[in-house]
Write a protein that holds these residues in place. Structure first.
Motif, PDB file in Angstrom:
ATOM      1  N   ARG A  82       0.838  -1.199   0.000  1.00 46.33           N
ATOM      2  CA  ARG A  82       0.000   0.000   0.000  1.00 46.33           C
ATOM      3  C   ARG A  82       0.876   1.254   0.000  1.00 46.33           C
ATOM      4  O   ARG A  82       0.570   2.236  -0.672  1.00 46.33           O
ATOM      5  CB  ARG A  82      -0.919  -0.029   1.218  1.00 46.33           C
ATOM      6  N   ALA A  83       1.976   1.232   0.761  1.00 49.57           N
ATOM      7  CA  ALA A  83       2.880   2.384   0.810  1.00 49.57           C
ATOM      8  C   ALA A  83       3.506   2.644  -0.557  1.00 49.57           C
ATOM      9  O   ALA A  83       3.663   3.798  -0.972  1.00 49.57           O
ATOM     10  CB  ALA A  83       3.971   2.159   1.853  1.00 49.57           C
ATOM     11  N   VAL A  84       3.865   1.579  -1.267  1.00 46.48           N
ATOM     12  CA  VAL A  84       4.447   1.720  -2.606  1.00 46.48           C
ATOM     13  C   VAL A  84       3.439   2.339  -3.565  1.00 46.48           C
ATOM     14  O   VAL A  84       3.745   3.254  -4.340  1.00 46.48           O
ATOM     15  CB  VAL A  84       4.928   0.356  -3.132  1.00 46.48           C
ATOM     16  N   LEU A  85       2.212   1.870  -3.521  1.00 39.98           N
ATOM     17  CA  LEU A  85       1.191   2.339  -4.459  1.00 39.98           C
ATOM     18  C   LEU A  85       0.704   3.752  -4.138  1.00 39.98           C
ATOM     19  O   LEU A  85       0.309   4.495  -5.041  1.00 39.98           O
ATOM     20  CB  LEU A  85       0.010   1.366  -4.468  1.00 39.98           C
ATOM     21  N   ALA A 145       5.686  -7.031  -7.521  1.00 43.49           N
ATOM     22  CA  ALA A 145       4.405  -6.826  -8.191  1.00 43.49           C
ATOM     23  C   ALA A 145       3.852  -5.431  -7.906  1.00 43.49           C
ATOM     24  O   ALA A 145       3.271  -4.785  -8.789  1.00 43.49           O
ATOM     25  CB  ALA A 145       3.406  -7.894  -7.746  1.00 43.49           C
ATOM     26  N   ALA A 146       4.038  -4.960  -6.673  1.00 42.70           N
ATOM     27  CA  ALA A 146       3.578  -3.616  -6.327  1.00 42.70           C
ATOM     28  C   ALA A 146       4.369  -2.556  -7.091  1.00 42.70           C
ATOM     29  O   ALA A 146       3.805  -1.569  -7.578  1.00 42.70           O
ATOM     30  CB  ALA A 146       3.703  -3.391  -4.823  1.00 42.70           C
ATOM     31  N   PRO A 165       9.470  -2.777 -20.649  1.00 41.14           N
ATOM     32  CA  PRO A 165      10.416  -3.531 -19.810  1.00 41.14           C
ATOM     33  C   PRO A 165      10.454  -3.057 -18.370  1.00 41.14           C
ATOM     34  O   PRO A 165      10.845  -3.805 -17.483  1.00 41.14           O
ATOM     35  CB  PRO A 165      11.766  -3.294 -20.511  1.00 41.14           C
ATOM     36  N   ARG A 166      10.041  -1.798 -18.112  1.00 42.86           N
ATOM     37  CA  ARG A 166      10.063  -1.311 -16.736  1.00 42.86           C
ATOM     38  C   ARG A 166       9.136  -2.127 -15.838  1.00 42.86           C
ATOM     39  O   ARG A 166       9.318  -2.160 -14.629  1.00 42.86           O
ATOM     40  CB  ARG A 166       9.630   0.166 -16.703  1.00 42.86           C
ATOM     41  N   ALA A 167       8.133  -2.745 -16.425  1.00 40.68           N
ATOM     42  CA  ALA A 167       7.184  -3.516 -15.631  1.00 40.68           C
ATOM     43  C   ALA A 167       7.557  -4.997 -15.564  1.00 40.68           C
ATOM     44  O   ALA A 167       6.783  -5.808 -15.071  1.00 40.68           O
ATOM     45  CB  ALA A 167       5.774  -3.370 -16.214  1.00 40.68           C
ATOM     46  N   GLY A 168       8.742  -5.361 -16.051  1.00 45.23           N
ATOM     47  CA  GLY A 168       9.156  -6.759 -16.055  1.00 45.23           C
ATOM     48  C   GLY A 168      10.355  -7.021 -15.166  1.00 45.23           C
ATOM     49  O   GLY A 168      10.224  -7.238 -13.962  1.00 45.23           O
TER      50      GLY A 168
END
Length: 218
Positions: A82-85, A145-146, A165-168
């Protein structure tokens, strides 16, 4: 990050605080008993008695005896996610992780002895160590994943499709590096407690990461 301890800070209401306190008392009792007698000799009944609750209450918090040795704070992952998001958009992913982890590690100095005993218990029991490593890997994957979700949101906000690629690879690497940074911080501070506060060491480690790990000057 399975070594995170139950936080005593206010939050979630009195009922939730009481639940966290009970879970923390059970986990702490389990670790102390295992450190003294060996995990294999510790029973659910003994853990419950040491924490001042019933066996029925124990199973309200843990599915098995071994869970009390391995899972110290199962809510830590959800809090960090939650803190990351929810972190401000202007913060870099590394800064976001630094602040999320710093919040969870605020009580390290007070809980250091319990952390040390917990590590001893896991290393003395191969099956518990394997479960602990599995819990750590799962927590790291959740954190990655977060990070990926945050990056996808930023990409979509910027007009990209959010599937680059930033999401991989990047989120998995960042989560792993951050976990290593925490372990390095704890190990260094444990050996040099008289030189600096833990959070100062922790933030110095992240400063080095942010700078790209330049070689120290002579």
């Amino acid at each position: 990050m399975q070594l995170m301890l139950e936080k005593s800070a206010a939050g979630g209401g009195l009922r939730e605080q009481k639940k966290r306190a009970t879970r923390a008392a059970l986990a702490e009792a389990a670790v102390h008993l295992a450190a003294e007698h060996g995990a294999e000799k510790v029973t659910v009944e003994a853990i419950s008695a040491a924490a001042g609750v019933s066996v029925r209450t124990f199973f309200n918090y843990f599915d098995s005896r071994d869970d009390a040795f391995v899972v110290i704070d199962e809510d830590a992952g959800a809090r960090m996610r939650r803190a990351v998001l929810d972190a401000p958009a202007e913060l870099s992913p590394l800064e976001v992780l630094r602040e999320a982890m710093a919040a969870e590690l605020a009580e390290v100095e007070q809980q250091h002895e319990l952390w040390r005993l917990h590590a001893e218990v896991l290393h003395a029991s191969p099956h518990l160590l394997a479960r602990g490593l599995g819990a750590h890997m799962a927590a790291e994957a959740d954190l990655a994943a977060a990070i990926a979700e945050r990056l996808r949101g930023a990409d979509r906000a910027g007009g990209a499709d959010g599937a680059g690629p930033r999401a991989g690879l990047y989120p998995r690497l960042l989560a792993a590096v951050a976990g290593a940074a925490v372990r390095t911080s704890v190990d260094h501070w444990s050996a040099h407690q008289e030189e600096a506060d833990f959070l100062d060491v922790f933030r110095e480690v992240f400063t080095l990461l942010a700078a790209g790990l330049p070689a120290p000057s002579a």
